[in-house]
Design an enzyme around this catalytic site. Structure first.
Site, short mmCIF file in Angstrom:
data_model
loop_
_atom_site.label_atom_id
_atom_site.label_comp_id
_atom_site.label_asym_id
_atom_site.label_seq_id
_atom_site.Cartn_x
_atom_site.Cartn_y
_atom_site.Cartn_z
N GLN A 102 0.85 -1.19 0.00
CA GLN A 102 0.00 0.00 0.00
C GLN A 102 0.89 1.24 0.00
OE1 GLN A 102 -2.32 1.72 3.49
NE2 GLN A 102 -3.97 0.62 2.43
N TYR A 173 -6.94 10.54 4.27
CA TYR A 173 -5.55 10.89 3.97
C TYR A 173 -5.50 11.85 2.77
CZ TYR A 173 -4.06 7.21 7.22
OH TYR A 173 -3.85 6.46 8.34
N ARG A 221 -7.70 1.70 -2.60
CA ARG A 221 -8.54 1.58 -1.41
C ARG A 221 -9.43 2.81 -1.33
NH1 ARG A 221 -7.32 -0.62 4.76
NH2 ARG A 221 -9.30 -1.72 4.76
N ARG A 320 -8.08 -7.48 11.59
CA ARG A 320 -7.82 -7.77 13.01
C ARG A 320 -8.02 -9.24 13.34
NH1 ARG A 320 -8.69 -2.81 12.06
NH2 ARG A 320 -7.50 -1.24 13.21
N CYS A 343 -10.91 -12.86 16.95
CA CYS A 343 -10.81 -11.45 17.38
C CYS A 343 -12.07 -11.07 18.14
CB CYS A 343 -10.64 -10.56 16.15
SG CYS A 343 -10.83 -8.79 16.48
N CYS A 346 -11.83 -5.81 20.75
CA CYS A 346 -11.65 -4.95 21.93
C CYS A 346 -10.83 -3.72 21.61
CB CYS A 346 -10.97 -5.75 23.04
SG CYS A 346 -9.25 -6.22 22.69
N CYS A 362 -2.02 -7.65 20.80
CA CYS A 362 -3.37 -8.22 20.77
C CYS A 362 -3.68 -8.85 22.11
CB CYS A 362 -3.49 -9.25 19.65
SG CYS A 362 -5.12 -10.01 19.52
N LYS A 430 -20.54 -6.64 24.47
CA LYS A 430 -19.31 -7.34 24.83
C LYS A 430 -19.48 -8.87 24.78
CE LYS A 430 -16.23 -5.73 27.60
NZ LYS A 430 -15.48 -5.33 28.80
N ALA A 457 -4.84 -21.90 47.48
CA ALA A 457 -3.41 -22.04 47.69
C ALA A 457 -3.00 -21.42 49.01
CB ALA A 457 -2.65 -21.38 46.55
#
Length: 641
Positions: A102, A173, A221, A320, A343, A346, A362, A430, A457
C-alpha cells in the site's frame, strides 16, 4: 463446515491469488524510525503467510522521508531500501502467498511531531479534528513533485518483488482529501468539479503505470462513505469507483470513513454490526467489472464464505482477525473452527498500543508483535510448574509453559476458569469477549493441562507441591473505599451485579464512571432495572478505547444520568451524599454499585516470596491493569518459566 468459495483461487489482473483470504493494510509500528524494515516486521508478515492467507497488503508506505503519519511508518523512496523489501517479499512468497504494497501520503492526518518537524500538507488549509495542526496547502508544482514521488515508489515496489500496489484513497488521507469536498476547497485545476478533484489521482495512476507496466496489478482503497456532515456519500462514491475502473485500476478495496469522523464502521468495535460495509460493497461490486475486497468486522470464516456467496465481493479482508489468529485460513481449511482464536474487537492492543506509540499487540494473542521473541524453537529442560490463579494471566502462563515442554498444574480457587474476565463478557456490546475464554479453555484441554478447581493455595500446600517454578497470578479485588455507611446491605460490587449474584432494581447509583462503571450501568439500563445514575469524580466518563462515544449514545437513549465532578462523601439512609462542584448534594439510591477500581491480591505472593526463591508474579497481582497487560504478562511468565 464446507467452504466452496473461500478456497477458490482468483485473479487481480494477471496475479493469481490462491484463496479469498486477505490481510488488509494495518499499522504495526514494527519498522524503525527511519522507515526501514526490521526482522520483527518480516516475521509478523511471515506468520500470516504461513497461516494460509492468500493476499497480504502491507501497511502504508511513505513516498518521501516526511510523508508519514507516525514515527515508525515504513518508507520506500531510494534504491538502497530495495534489498530489505525483497527479503520481505521473498519470505512471504515461500508460502505461496501474494503481497501487495500500500502506498499513501497522510496529508493533514499527521503532525510535525512525528514527520520530522515538517508542516503537514493538504488540499486546503483545513486542520483535522485530531491533530489540529494547520496544514500547508500544496502548490501545483508541489503536486507535480508528489506525483513523481509516487511513481518512483511504484518503481521500487516492483523492483522489490511485490505482486501489486494499492493506492490509498481512503480514510481522510491526502488523496482522499483531494477527492472530497470535505477537505478540498481549492479554486485551481485540482479543486471544484469532480474532474478537477480526481485529477491528482489520475496523474498518479498514469505515472505509476508507466513504471510498472500493464499487467502489474494497481488497485485502490476507497472509503464507501465518510460519515460526516459534508463528507462523501454513496452516490458520489459510485461515480468515483466507475471512474477508477475506466482509468485502469485492477481492483478496489472497499473501506469506510475517515479517522477523525468517529465513524463507527471505520475501526470496528463490538458496538459496530459485523460486516457493516457489506451492503454498500455489494452495490459497488455489482456496478464495476473489476475485483473487489470488503472488510470490517468479518472475523469468522463462516461469515466470510456467506459474504462471498452473496456476491458482495471477490475477496474478504480480515484485518484484526489475522492479528488474533494468523493461522485462521489453515484451521478453516481443516475444518477446525473451534480452534480459531477469534478477534473480540476490543481494540486494546491493535489500536490502543499504537496510540501510545508502541508496536501492535493483541489481547487474545500475546505472541503478536513478538514473533522474533516467542519462537518456541528452543527446548528448555522440562520443569514442574505450578500456576496459582485461573484468570487470563494464569491461563496464558499455563499454555505458554506447556508449549515449552513443561509439566504444568493450574490451581484456581473458584469453580471455573476465567477470573475477573468472566464478568467482562456480560455488559451490552461485549458478548464477543466470551470467545477469548472459550479459546483459552480449548487450548488448556487440547494441551491436556492439569487444572484443579476449588483449590485454595497456601504457603504450606504450595511448598508441599514442590514445583520447580511457581507462577502467582491471583489477580486483584475490587476496591472498597473507607466511607461512612460503606457496609450497608444495599451496597454491591460491580462484578457481583454483572454476574447476577446480587440482582438489584429501583433507583440505582453507580459510583465510578470508568470502564467497569459505565458497562455496569449499561447492563442495568439494558435490563430495565430502574433509573440509573452514574457518579464520576473527573470531568467526563471514560468507557474505554473508542467506546465512550457509543456509550454516551446508549446512555442518552436509555435516559441514564451522568453526574461528573462528583465525589462521594458518605452513604446514608438510602442516599449518596456527594460533593458536586463544591456543593453538597444528596442522590436517592435504593441500590448502590461500587466500581472504583481494583487492588492487587498479593498477600499470598509476598508470603511465598519470603520463603521460596522460585516464585514469580504475573498479571494484576503485581499492579491492577487490564486484560491486555494481564494476558501479555502471563504468557511471558509461562514462556520463560
Amino acid at each position: 463446515m464446507f467452504f466452496q468459495k473461500l478456497f477458490t483461487s482468483y485473479k487481480i489482473n494477471e496475479c493469481e491469488i490462491k484463496n479469498r483470504f486477505v490481510v488488509p493494510a494495518m499499522v504495526t509500528n514494527l519498522c524503525d524510525e527511519d522507515g526501514n524494515i526490521t526482522e520483527a516486521f518480516i516475521k509478523y508478515h511471515e506468520a500470516k503467510a504461513r497461516g494460509g492467507f492468500g493476499l497480504i497488503i502491507t501497511e502504508d508506505y511513505g513516498v518521501n522521508p516526511h510523508g508519514i503519519g507516525y514515527k515508525n511508518c515504513i518508507r520506500l523512496y531510494d534504491d538502497s531500501q530495495v534489498p530489505a523489501n525483497r527479503r520481505l517479499t521473498d519470505t512471504v512468497h515461500m508460502y505461496g502467498a501474494k503481497m501487495f504494497a500500500q502506498v499513501f501520503h497522510p496529508g493533514r492526518q499527521t503532525s510535525s511531531a512525528v514527520n520530522g518537524g515538517v508542516q503537514p500538507v493538504s488540499a486546503a488549509k483545513i486542520p483535522d479534528a485530531f491533530n489540529r495542526e494547520i496544514p500547508h496547502e500544496l502548490t501545483v508544482p508541489e503536486i507535480h513533485r508528489l506525483v513523481a514521488e509516487f511513481a518512483n515508489t511504484a518503481r521500487l515496489m516492483k523492483k522489490s518483488g511485490f505482486d501489486g500496489i494499492e493506492l490509498h484513497l481512503a480514510h481522510g488521507y491526502l488523496l482522499a482529501g483531494f477527492l472530497s469536498t470535505r477537505q478540498n476547497r481549492r479554486t485551481d485545476e485540482y479543486g471544484g468539479c469532480f474532474e478537477n478533484r480526481i485529477r491528482i489521482v489520475e496523474e498518479i495512476y498514469h505515472a505509476m503505470r508507466l513504471e510498472v507496466g500493464d499487467v502489474f496489478p494497481l488497485t485502490a482503497r476507497v472509503s464507501l462513505t465518510e460519515d460526516t456532515v459534508d463528507g462523501r456519500q454513496m452516490q458520489e462514491t459510485m461515480m468515483i469507483v466507475k471512474y477508477l475502473e475506466k482509468l485502469g485500476f485492477d481492483g478496489l478495496n472497499l473501506s469506510n470513513g475517515e479517522y477523525t469522523s468517529y465513524a463507527p464502521e471505520l475501526i470496528s468495535s463490538t458496538f459496530t454490526a459485523k460486516g457493516y460495509n457489506v451492503e454498500n460493497a455489494k452495490r459497488v461490486h455489482n456496478f464495476v467489472n473489476i475485483p473487489t475486497i470488503v472488510a470490517n468486522g468479518i472475523n469468522d470464516p463462516a461469515m466470510a464464505e456467506t459474504v462471498l456467496e452473496q456476491d458482495a465481493c471477490d475477496f474478504v479482508g480480515m484485518a484484526r482477525a489475522s492479528l488474533a489468529d494468523p493461522d485462521m485460513p489453515r484451521k478453516a481449511a481443516r475444518g477446525q473452527l473451534s480452534s480459531i482464536n477469534y478477534c473480540i474487537r476490543c481494540l486494546q492492543g491493535c489500536e490502543g498500543s499504537l496510540l501510545e506509540g508502541n508496536h501492535v499487540r493483541c489481547l487474545v494473542n500475546p505472541e503478536l508483535g513478538h514473533e522474533t521473541k516467542y519462537t518456541f524453537d528452543e527446548n528448555p529442560e522440562s520443569k514442574s510448574i505450578l500456576i496459582i490463579g485461573g484468570g487470563p494471566a494464569g491461563m496464558e502462563a499455563a499454555v505458554a509453559a506447556t508449549r515449552q515442554g513443561h509439566e504444568v498444574t493450574l490451581w484456581e480457587q473458584a469453580n471455573e476458569l476465567g477470573g475477573e474476565f468472566i464478568s467482562a463478557i456480560y455488559p451490552p456490546a461485549k458478548g464477543e469477549y466470551a470467545n477469548f475464554l472459550v479459546f483459552l479453555k480449548h487450548q488448556i484441554k487440547t494441551l491436556n493441562i492439569n487444572v484443579v478447581l476449588n483449590q485454595t493455595a497456601t504457603v504450606e500446600n504450595v511448598k508441599e507441591f514442590n514445583a520447580d517454578k511457581v507462577i502467582v497470578a491471583t489477580g486483584g479485588n475490587p476496591n472498597k473505599p473507607p466511607l461512612k455507611g460503606i457496609n450497608a446491605n444495599n451496597i454491591h460490587f460491580a462484578n457481583d451485579v454483572l454476574l447476577g449474584r446480587e440482582p438489584i432494581q429501583g433507583k440505582i447509583v453507580v459510583v465510578g464512571g470508568g470502564e467497569v462503571g459505565t458497562e455496569t450501568a449499561m447492563y442495568l439500563a439494558d435490563a430495565e432495572r430502574g433509573h440509573i445514575t452514574i457518579l464520576e469524580m473527573t470531568t467526563d466518563i471514560d468507557a474505554g478505547l473508542l467506546r465512550t462515544v457509543p456509550t454516551k449514545r446508549f446512555f442518552r437513549d436509555h435516559e441514564v444520568d451522568v453526574i461528573t465532578q462528583s465525589k462521594v462523601k458518605e452513604f446514608s439512609n438510602g442516599e449518596v451524599v456527594i460533593d458536586h462542584k463544591g456543593r453538597d448534594e444528596r442522590i436517592v439510591a435504593d441500590e448502590i454499585v461500587l466500581a472504583v477500581g481494583y487492588h492487587s491480591d498479593n498477600e499470598l505472593l509476598h508470603s511465598l516470596q519470603s520463603e521460596l526463591n522460585n516464585v514469580v508474579a504475573a498479571g494484576d497481582v503485581i499492579e491492577p491493569t487490564n486484560a491486555l497487560e494481564a494476558s501479555t504478562a502471563g504468557f511471558k511468565a509461562g514462556y520463560y518459566a
